[in-house]
Motif scaffolding. Structure first.
Motif, PDB file in Angstrom:
ATOM      1  N   SER A 119       0.904  -1.081  -0.051  1.00  0.00           N
ATOM      2  CA  SER A 119      -0.050  -0.059  -0.176  1.00  0.00           C
ATOM      3  C   SER A 119       0.967   1.302   0.082  1.00  0.00           C
ATOM      4  O   SER A 119       1.785   1.594   0.727  1.00  0.00           O
ATOM      5  N   VAL A 153      -0.487  -4.312   3.763  1.00  0.00           N
ATOM      6  CA  VAL A 153      -1.614  -4.245   4.666  1.00  0.00           C
ATOM      7  C   VAL A 153      -2.070  -5.936   4.757  1.00  0.00           C
ATOM      8  O   VAL A 153      -2.871  -6.110   3.757  1.00  0.00           O
ATOM      9  N   ILE A 156      -6.747  -4.741   8.164  1.00  0.00           N
ATOM     10  CA  ILE A 156      -7.050  -3.298   8.297  1.00  0.00           C
ATOM     11  C   ILE A 156      -7.496  -2.914   9.851  1.00  0.00           C
ATOM     12  O   ILE A 156      -7.805  -1.825  10.092  1.00  0.00           O
TER      13      ILE A 156
END
Length: 195
Positions: A119, A153, A156
Motif C-alpha cells: 500500500s 496491509v 485493516i
C-alpha cells in the motif's frame, strides 16, 4: 464516535556505564537518532468548536443499508445522510498543525498499491472498520497518507503508527473527503507492547 487513539508509551533507552562526561553527549546523540515525532491525538485535528460539538452530539442510529455491508455502493467513507449534526461533515482544520512533523496512530483504508502489493496511498482513520460503519468520520478526522516506499496491509483492523509531515490539504475522491494529508517518512504496525 470513538475519537482518541490510545496513547502509547515512548521508548526508553537502556542506561549504560560510560564515563560521566560522555553521558550527556551520548544521551543527546541517542535521542536525536531515535527520536520520534511528537504524538498527535485525533481530537487535536479538530478546531475547539468542533470538539465541543462532537461532545454535545446525540447518539447516532446505525440503521442504514451501509450497516449491512453495502458501503461501496453508497460511497464508502463519504457522508450520505444530511440528517446528522454539522460536525459530522466538518472539514474545518487547525492551521497551526500545517507543516508539523507528527506521529499519528490509526487504522488504514488502502487506496493504491505498488506492483508488489504494498500500500502506497491510504486513508488513516481513528477507529477500525470506519469504512464500513456509519457514520464515517468527518473529513477532519480522515487523513490521506502518501508512502511511496509502501507497506503490506495484511489486516485493516491492526493499528498503525504513521510518522511524517502533516499538511492541511483538502482531498476528495470517490471513497472519502479528507482535510489533511501526511507525506509519511515511516509506517509501522503497532506492536501490542506499544499500546
Amino acid at each position: 464516535m470513538p475519537s482518541a487513539f490510545p496513547s502509547f508509551s515512548s521508548r526508553r533507552f537502556d542506561s549504560m556505564r560510560r564515563p560521566s562526561f560522555l553521558l550527556p553527549v551520548l544521551l543527546l546523540a541517542s535521542s536525536l537518532s531515535h527520536a520520534e515525532p511528537p504524538e498527535l491525538d485525533w481530537l487535536e485535528l479538530m478546531p475547539e468548536a468542533d470538539r465541543q460539538a462532537l461532545e454535545d452530539m446525540p447518539d447516532i442510529v446505525h440503521d442504514t443499508p451501509e450497516t449491512d455491508g453495502d458501503f461501496t455502493a453508497r460511497g464508502g467513507l463519504k457522508q450520505k445522510s444530511r440528517s446528522l449534526p454539522a460536525v459530522m461533515y466538518s472539514a474545518k482544520t487547525v492551521p497551526a498543525l500545517d507543516g508539523r512533523e507528527i506521529r499519528l496512530g490509526g487504522y488504514p483504508v488502502p487506496l493504491e498499491n505498488d506492483g508488489e502489493g504494498r500500500s502506497t496511498t491510504f486513508f488513516l482513520v481513528p477507529y477500525p472498520g470506519a469504512c464500513i460503519h456509519l457514520p464515517p468520520p468527518p473529513p477532519n478526522q480522515i487523513v490521506l497518507v502518501r508512502y511511496p516506499k509502501g507497506f503490506r496491509v495484511d489486516d485493516i483492523s491492526l493499528p498503525l503508527w504513521v510518522d511524517g509531515r502533516l499538511r492541511v490539504e483538502k482531498i476528495s475522491n470517490d471513497l472519502a473527503d479528507a482535510a489533511y494529508a501526511i507525506d509519511a517518512s515511516g509506517v509501522e504496525v503497532v506492536e501490542e507492547e506499544g499500546l
